[in-house]
Design a protein around this motif. Structure first.
Motif: not given
Length: 381
Positions: A254-268, A332-337
């Motif tokens: 949760r902290h990572m998603h608060r600190v980093l902009p949404a467009e700067r996170i992707y999932y693997t 989007p974090h697991f598709a577009q990003r």
């Protein structure tokens, strides 16, 4: 199903769409007058770090056959992931390159595999040998990257997308990054204890990603200055996160998603051979691993994690749960990003592969399951 038609709501806009496909390619996307409230259409999950899947280990030569690769690709498709990067980890460079060439030859000769394997991820051997930062990689074969290595990697992969993970504190890394980027490779930092200045210099040289942030680090970190804080403070990096609740705890997630902009996170998933398979003992190359009922992958008798047994679609539901958001917000974090990081298209549009996900929900919009046209079965939690 190589041919078909479906009406559903676009996962982001909610607008009703009619999608038709022929021979595995989307032929037409048009507005529909109406669509079922429980049927949604979303781009396929795109995983940039698959070390193996469903009992198939990509690191072992005796597992690298067309039949086994098809089995892994079809199980990934069943689990919501229509495309992925075939990933190889730290090894002696000549052996790693031979394994890569063999995989590419098998993939290029099979249309189904060519559609599923979007490119290649080389994670090592240009990594940090420090305890904790090395993860499960073998430090005995780690070394600095050379110009010849980068040129050989590009020659072996042709024009395919390539993600290269390296530690920028190693000698010659900036030169390697600049050359790799000039040859259209995407460079990600990872398994590194680089200083803040070194991280920024690597970005200036062309690095754009950070591999599985929160993993490949020691359990104990300096509270004033550590690799997490440095990544947060380095503009230009897009980190990947493993949303399994183990590699990154829910509170840190949760902290990572608060600190980093949404467009700067992707999932693997960072999946290895145990992913999509029952608990037991599996391998990543010569490393023996055990997987418990909790899906945590460890080296026997050791506390550190080694790869993951996470299914891609489960990454969506767990990320949504950790963040208290809907599946539509985290998709989007697991598709577009990841597609954007690699310069790929991943959208529901004419001419694109018919590997989109058909998502079923409850009447209140809660996720139930998902499937890709032609996959064996729907998948859910």
């Amino acid at each position: 199903m190589h041919h078909g038609e479906i009406c559903g709501r676009h996962f982001a806009s909610g607008q009703p769409l009619r999608v038709k496909w022929n021979d595995g390619v989307i032929a037409e996307v048009t507005p529909a007058p109406a669509a079922p409230d429980d049927t949604w259409l979303a781009p396929t999950l795109l995983d940039l770090q698959i070390n193996g899947y469903g009992g198939v280990d990509f690191q072992r030569d005796d597992h690298l056959t067309e039949e086994r690769l098809l089995s892994a690709a079809r199980q990934l498709r069943r689990d919501g992931c229509g495309r992925f990067l075939f990933t190889l980890i730290t090894d002696e460079w000549p052996g790693l390159m031979a394994r890569l060439r063999r995989a590419k030859a098998i993939r290029d000769a099979n249309p189904e595999l060519h559609a599923a394997i979007a490119g290649w991820h080389i994670e090592g051997p240009f990594l940090s040998p420090e305890i904790g930062f090395k993860g499960a990689h073998n430090p005995a074969v780690m070394r600095d990257a050379t110009e010849a290595d980068i040129r050989e990697l590009r020659a072996a992969t042709g024009t395919d997308p390539v993600l290269l993970t390296l530690a920028p504190e190693r000698n010659g890394s900036f030169e390697a990054i600049r050359l790799a980027v000039s040859m259209d490779l995407t460079v990600s930092l990872g398994h590194t204890n680089a200083s803040a200045d070194t991280m920024r210099a690597a970005v200036a040289a062309g690095a754009t990603g950070f591999t599985h942030l929160g993993n490949g680090i020691p359990q104990q970190l300096d509270r004033h200055d550590n690799i997490l804080w440095r990544v947060f403070d380095t503009p230009g990096l897009t980190p990947s996160l493993i949303p399994d609740t183990h590699h990154v705890s829910p509170i840190l997630f949760r902290h990572m998603h608060r600190v980093l902009p949404a467009e700067r996170i992707y999932y693997t998933t960072d999946a290895m051979s145990a992913a999509g398979a029952p608990p037991g003992r599996y391998t990543i190359g010569a490393i023996e691993l055990e997987v418990g009922a909790d899906q945590v992958v460890r080296q026997p008798g050791k506390p550190n994690f080694a790869g993951s047994a996470l299914k891609p679609i489960d990454g969506i539901t767990r990320a949504a749960q950790m963040l208290g958001r809907s599946w539509r917000e985290v998709w989007p974090h697991f598709a577009q990003r990841p597609a954007e990081l690699m310069g790929l298209r991943n959208e529901i549009a004419p001419g694109q592969p018919a590997d989109f996900c058909i998502v079923k929900t409850t009447s209140s919009g809660e996720f139930v399951d998902a499937r890709i046209p032609g996959a064996n079965a729907a998948v859910g939690t």
